[in-house]
Structures are given as C-alpha cells and as structure tokens.
Design a protein around this motif. Structure first.
Motif, mmCIF file in Angstrom:
data_model
loop_
_atom_site.group_PDB
_atom_site.id
_atom_site.type_symbol
_atom_site.label_atom_id
_atom_site.label_comp_id
_atom_site.label_asym_id
_atom_site.label_seq_id
_atom_site.Cartn_x
_atom_site.Cartn_y
_atom_site.Cartn_z
ATOM 1 N N THR A 188 0.845 -1.206 0.000
ATOM 2 C CA THR A 188 0.000 0.000 0.000
ATOM 3 C C THR A 188 0.879 1.255 0.000
ATOM 4 O O THR A 188 2.100 1.168 0.151
ATOM 5 C CB THR A 188 -0.884 0.073 1.270
ATOM 6 O OG1 THR A 188 -0.047 0.395 2.395
ATOM 7 C CG2 THR A 188 -1.611 -1.228 1.541
ATOM 8 N N ARG B 146 -3.942 3.225 0.651
ATOM 9 C CA ARG B 146 -4.521 2.700 -0.586
ATOM 10 C C ARG B 146 -3.657 1.561 -1.113
ATOM 11 O O ARG B 146 -2.427 1.639 -1.057
ATOM 12 C CB ARG B 146 -4.595 3.795 -1.633
ATOM 13 C CG ARG B 146 -5.653 4.797 -1.281
ATOM 14 C CD ARG B 146 -5.722 5.927 -2.267
ATOM 15 N NE ARG B 146 -6.997 6.593 -2.075
ATOM 16 C CZ ARG B 146 -7.973 6.649 -2.985
ATOM 17 N NH1 ARG B 146 -7.808 6.101 -4.174
ATOM 18 N NH2 ARG B 146 -9.106 7.248 -2.733
ATOM 19 N N GLY C 99 -12.491 -1.573 5.590
ATOM 20 C CA GLY C 99 -11.500 -1.853 4.551
ATOM 21 C C GLY C 99 -11.358 -3.308 4.135
ATOM 22 O O GLY C 99 -10.761 -3.594 3.091
ATOM 23 N N ASP D 22 -13.605 -5.109 2.928
ATOM 24 C CA ASP D 22 -14.307 -5.230 1.637
ATOM 25 C C ASP D 22 -13.318 -4.960 0.506
ATOM 26 O O ASP D 22 -13.302 -5.658 -0.517
ATOM 27 C CB ASP D 22 -15.436 -4.192 1.529
ATOM 28 C CG ASP D 22 -16.516 -4.374 2.581
ATOM 29 O OD1 ASP D 22 -16.684 -5.502 3.067
ATOM 30 O OD2 ASP D 22 -17.198 -3.376 2.904
ATOM 31 N N THR D 23 -12.514 -3.930 0.704
ATOM 32 C CA THR D 23 -11.567 -3.537 -0.338
ATOM 33 C C THR D 23 -10.474 -4.587 -0.509
ATOM 34 O O THR D 23 -10.078 -4.910 -1.633
ATOM 35 C CB THR D 23 -10.967 -2.156 0.006
ATOM 36 O OG1 THR D 23 -12.060 -1.243 0.137
ATOM 37 C CG2 THR D 23 -10.020 -1.664 -1.068
ATOM 38 N N THR D 24 -10.011 -5.159 0.599
ATOM 39 C CA THR D 24 -9.037 -6.246 0.494
ATOM 40 C C THR D 24 -9.599 -7.353 -0.392
ATOM 41 O O THR D 24 -8.917 -7.869 -1.285
ATOM 42 C CB THR D 24 -8.730 -6.847 1.890
ATOM 43 O OG1 THR D 24 -8.310 -5.801 2.751
ATOM 44 C CG2 THR D 24 -7.659 -7.921 1.806
ATOM 45 N N ALA E 117 -9.921 -6.269 -4.107
ATOM 46 C CA ALA E 117 -8.590 -6.099 -4.699
ATOM 47 C C ALA E 117 -7.926 -7.463 -4.921
ATOM 48 O O ALA E 117 -7.285 -7.695 -5.952
ATOM 49 C CB ALA E 117 -7.723 -5.222 -3.797
ATOM 50 N N GLN F 294 -17.524 -0.824 1.449
ATOM 51 C CA GLN F 294 -16.636 0.338 1.498
ATOM 52 C C GLN F 294 -16.491 0.903 0.085
ATOM 53 O O GLN F 294 -16.373 0.145 -0.886
ATOM 54 C CB GLN F 294 -15.254 -0.057 2.051
ATOM 55 C CG GLN F 294 -14.478 1.177 2.551
ATOM 56 C CD GLN F 294 -12.978 0.966 2.668
ATOM 57 O OE1 GLN F 294 -12.380 0.237 1.884
ATOM 58 N NE2 GLN F 294 -12.348 1.619 3.630
ATOM 59 N N ARG G 173 -14.119 2.200 -1.594
ATOM 60 C CA ARG G 173 -12.938 1.784 -2.354
ATOM 61 C C ARG G 173 -13.146 0.408 -2.992
ATOM 62 O O ARG G 173 -12.632 0.116 -4.055
ATOM 63 C CB ARG G 173 -11.707 1.744 -1.445
ATOM 64 C CG ARG G 173 -11.293 3.079 -0.914
ATOM 65 C CD ARG G 173 -10.434 3.854 -1.896
ATOM 66 N NE ARG G 173 -9.225 3.151 -2.233
ATOM 67 C CZ ARG G 173 -8.740 3.033 -3.470
ATOM 68 N NH1 ARG G 173 -9.388 3.565 -4.477
ATOM 69 N NH2 ARG G 173 -7.621 2.392 -3.680
ATOM 70 N N ALA G 174 -13.900 -0.437 -2.285
ATOM 71 C CA ALA G 174 -14.177 -1.776 -2.820
ATOM 72 C C ALA G 174 -15.002 -1.662 -4.102
ATOM 73 O O ALA G 174 -14.758 -2.364 -5.082
ATOM 74 C CB ALA G 174 -14.925 -2.611 -1.781
ATOM 75 N N GLU H 79 -15.115 0.936 -6.072
ATOM 76 C CA GLU H 79 -14.245 1.518 -7.106
ATOM 77 C C GLU H 79 -13.376 0.447 -7.763
ATOM 78 O O GLU H 79 -13.258 0.390 -8.988
ATOM 79 C CB GLU H 79 -13.328 2.591 -6.496
ATOM 80 C CG GLU H 79 -14.038 3.891 -6.183
ATOM 81 C CD GLU H 79 -13.179 4.855 -5.368
ATOM 82 O OE1 GLU H 79 -13.683 5.943 -5.078
ATOM 83 O OE2 GLU H 79 -12.031 4.520 -4.996
ATOM 84 N N PHE H 80 -12.790 -0.414 -6.935
ATOM 85 C CA PHE H 80 -11.956 -1.505 -7.452
ATOM 86 C C PHE H 80 -12.762 -2.419 -8.363
ATOM 87 O O PHE H 80 -12.312 -2.816 -9.436
ATOM 88 C CB PHE H 80 -11.412 -2.347 -6.296
ATOM 89 C CG PHE H 80 -9.960 -2.108 -6.010
ATOM 90 C CD1 PHE H 80 -8.989 -2.668 -6.826
ATOM 91 C CD2 PHE H 80 -9.578 -1.327 -4.930
ATOM 92 C CE1 PHE H 80 -7.648 -2.449 -6.567
ATOM 93 C CE2 PHE H 80 -8.238 -1.097 -4.668
ATOM 94 C CZ PHE H 80 -7.265 -1.656 -5.484
#
Ligand code: ADP
Ligand code: ASP
Ligand code: MG
Length: 414
Positions: free
Chosen positions: A104, A112, A152, A154-156, A159, A212, A214-215, A217-218
C-alpha cells in the motif's frame, strides 16, 4: 472449477461459534471443487475496542502505531478460521496483509492498495489449501503495517479478486444484500437483486456502509463480479452489475443513504474577493481532513459565509484550523455545529425524471424538517439536516419514493 474470493464481516466472525459456521460454509464450496480465498474482518466490536484503548492513551494516536494496533484484530480471526477449517480436515493457511504481500501507500489509517503479489496465494491453492487472508491491512514500502480505513476488508477482498483474476467476489455480511436503504432503520426496506455499479458507488460514498467505497471503485475498475450476501441465510443476495449488463427499465430511485456523524463548519463574514475559498478549505484539506459538502452563499455587504461539512470526529481539529485563519482572513467568526446529518436520494433514473428534487423537498417539508444545505449531482440529491431528524427523514423519503417492499411482513422472517 471456479476461484472465488469470499469476505466475512465482523458480525459473521463475531464469536467462535460463528467462525465455526463460516468454516462449514466454506467447506460446502470446497466440496463442490471451487478454489477459495477467504478474507476476514476482526470480530465485531474489536476494531472499536482497540481504537478506544489507543484514545485512552492519547487523543490523536500516532497513525503508524494505530495501524500496528488495529491490524491485530484481523490476525486473530485468520488464525481461528484456519484452525476451524483444519479441525474439519481441510487444509488452510492464514496470511496477514504483509505476508501476502499487499503493498500500500504510506498513508497510515487510510492507506490505498498499490499492488498485490498473488504468488503465495496461488502456491497454496495449488496445494489444495483454503487461503485465509486478513482484511483491512497491508504493508508499505518500508515494511510498516498499514490499514485501509474502516470497512476496509471489503476492499481487500475485491482487490484480491482482481489481482487473482477470480471468477467472483462474494461479500458475506449480516443482512441479505444491498437494500433500498439501511434495513435497520427502515423495516420494509427492499432487498435489491441487482444494483448498477454507479448507484452502488454513490450509496457507498454517501454513507451506506454495506460496502466500502474503495471496494466498489476496485470492482468497477477491474470489472470484478461482486455480490453481497448473508452469512446467516441462503439467498442470491445482490449483484453489483457492471455497465453493459442487462438493463431493465431503471427505477427512478435506487435507494436512500445517510450519514450520521457529520459536523458543519462556517467561516462567517469573509471578504468577497478571489482566493478566499481556497484560503479556507486549503489548510483543512492539507491537514488530511476530508471535506464533504461545501457551499458559499451570495455576497452581502462585500462578505461571504463559507460552509462545509466534515466527519464529526475531525470537526474540532478543523475548527482549530479555522480559528487560526480568522485574523489573517479578516473574517467575522467561526461556527461549528456538531449535530447534523446528511440524507441522500440516489438513482441513475433521476437523470431522465424531473420532479425528484421537488418530491424530496416536499417529503421533508411534510415532516417539518428544515433543510440546511442542498447539493445535487446527476444521480443524487443530498440534504444536510439536524441530526435528530435523520431517521425520520430517511423513512419519509423511502416512503415518498415508494421504495418499500410490498412483500414485507407477508413472508415468515427469521
Ligand atoms: P460487515 O461487518 O459485514 O462488513 P457492516 O456493518 O460493515 O458489515 O455493513 C453491513 C451493514 O450495513 C448492515 O448491517 C446495515 O445496517 C448497513 N447498511 C447501511 N445501508 C445499507 C443498505 N442500503 N443495504 C444493506 N445494508 C446497509
Ligand atoms: N475491522 C475493520 C473495521 O471494523 C475492517 C472491516 O471490518 O472491514 O472497520
Ligand atoms: Mg463492513
């Protein structure tokens, strides 16, 4: 045989019994022959508990140490879940974010993801193991532990799904999927079988914490098929549909999102000259404080008021910055209101439907709710109101736009 990334949130792994139930669920997929990578959150309440410990020591804990502390929550659950899988005779291997490695940026507490090395995970999958990865955390170039911001994990998961080219990313949580609004606030909120990626992005950014932002967006950027489902009940959940997929007639409004913990700051009586907005907002952003809604009223007597909202937890810090600017800006005063909330009506269909704004304002007027700030985009209308009316406003708007589930109360609900 598919490769599936499954994420289980805090409530889903909140007790040892629930972790065992998650293990059983994963085994079901393994037995079908799928390769499984699991991402877990900390046990519910754990991240809050750790945050409170740090705050007992200092008001603004050192971000680097905060990440060392917070990342421990997820380290507990990866180990326990792997044990539960092994007890059932299934190979499992746990990894922290740093072990994977999930590289990150260096911005502690809201880092990020830059890059994910999938090689260790692939090697474990080839050996037939379930891979269990700690959500919410990574490591920066210096080897320091970082975390990705609240929610976060969710984003992990998304990604990882992108990096591993997974067939699907499944987010298991404590509700059946994405609803027209938070089902804990509006009882007859309707479960959506699918939602456009664009709408999900808005709902997430406007406070619906089911995913989340960011998730989302990914998922959009890397075209990851993403589904939100219940850990506790069977069901298809909600598919986040990417552009180009089936388009039935879009309903005008997809849902209502809201944010509770906001605060409003006003720099009152600033001179009406070029550069003032920058001089007010610039230092606040530079301090790493996220500024949300910004409005400037029409000039009167050569002065303006500049008003903006921030997270309540950051509002005292923002006020201090504004107080410091007061003399040099020759402004009149700084005002802080910590008792506000924001409600947003979201839907791609509103592009082509006039009248969404007036319906929104009427629904609030009928409940005697005063609107303090209005902001709009092509697919959303947000209003800032007094916090105590937040839930009332959500319910009023949900029913004004007829979003309720006609089946609510008919089926037997557990
Ligand atoms: P997890 O711990 O599994 O990540 P979260 O608490 O982060 O779960 O997110 C799930 C919660 O999001 C639900 O319990 C629900 O109260 C809330 N929520 C808010 N808006 C929505 C929505 N539109 N649809 C579904 N859940 C929502
Ligand atoms: N445990 C972290 C949190 O509570 C990350 C997550 O659950 O997604 O925010
Ligand atoms: Mg969450």
């Amino acid at each position: 045989m598919a490769l599936i990334v499954q994420k289980f949130g805090g409530t889903s792994v909140g007790t040892v019994e629930r972790i065992e139930a998650v293990a059983d669920k994963i085994i079901g997929f393994r037995e079908r022959g799928d390769d499984i990578v699991v991402v877990v959150s900390a046990m519910s309440g754990e991240t809050n508990r750790l945050t409170a410990l740090a705050k007992d020591i200092m008001e603004y804990p050192t971000p680097r140490e905060m990440d060392v502390l917070l990342s421990t929550g997820e380290q507990v659950t990866i180990a326990l879940l792997s044990m539960a899988l092994e007890k059932r005779g299934f190979g499992a291997r746990s990894f922290t974010g740093g072990q994977v490695k999930i590289l990150t940026c260096e911005t502690h507490t809201k880092a990020r993801i830059r890059e994910i090395d999938g090689s260790r995970i692939h090697a474990q999958l080839e050996q037939g193991n379930v891979v269990v990865v700690a959500g919410f955390q990574g490591v920066d170039e210096h080897g320091s532990i970082t975390t990705l911001g609240r929610g976060g994990s969710d984003t992990t998961a998304v990604a990882l799904a992108a990096a591993l080219d997974a067939d699907e990313c499944q987010i298991y949580t404590d509700v059946k999927g994405v609803y027209t609004t938070d089902p804990r606030v509006v009882e007859d909120a309707k479960l959506l079988s699918s939602i456009t990626f664009e709408e999900m992005l808005e709902l997430a950014s406007l406070g619906a914490k089911v995913l989340q932002i960011r998730a989302v967006e990914f998922a959009g950027k890397y075209k990851v098929p993403l589904r939100v489902l219940s850990s506790f009940e069977e069901g298809p959940g909600t598919l986040i549909s990417l552009e180009g997929e089936e388009k039935m007639e879009d309903p005008t409004i997809a849902g209502i999102a809201f944010e509770r913990d906001e605060a409003k700051l006003t720099m009152a009586g600033v001179p009406d000259v070029p550069g003032v907005a920058y001089q007010v907002i610039g230092p606040v952003s530079a301090a790493g404080i996220e500024v949300d809604v910004i409005v400037q009223n029409a000039a009167e007597d050569g002065t303006n008021d500049i008003t903006f909202t921030v997270k309540r937890s950051e509002s005292d810090r923002a006020k201090k910055i504004l107080d410091g600017l007061l003399p040099s800006l020759k402004a009149r005063e700084v005002l802080l209101d910590k008792k506000i909330g924001k409600v947003s009506v979201v839907g791609v269909g509103m592009r082509s439907h006039a009248g969404v704004a007036s319906k929104t304002f009427k629904a609030l007027a009928d409940e005697n709710i005063n609107i303090q700030i209005i902001t709009t985009s092509e697919i959303k209308i947000s209003v800032v109101i007094e916090e105590k009316y937040l839930e009332l406003a959500v319910r009023a708007l949900h029913s004004a736009f007829d979003l309720g589930d006609p089946e609510y109360g008919k089926e037997e609900d557990a």
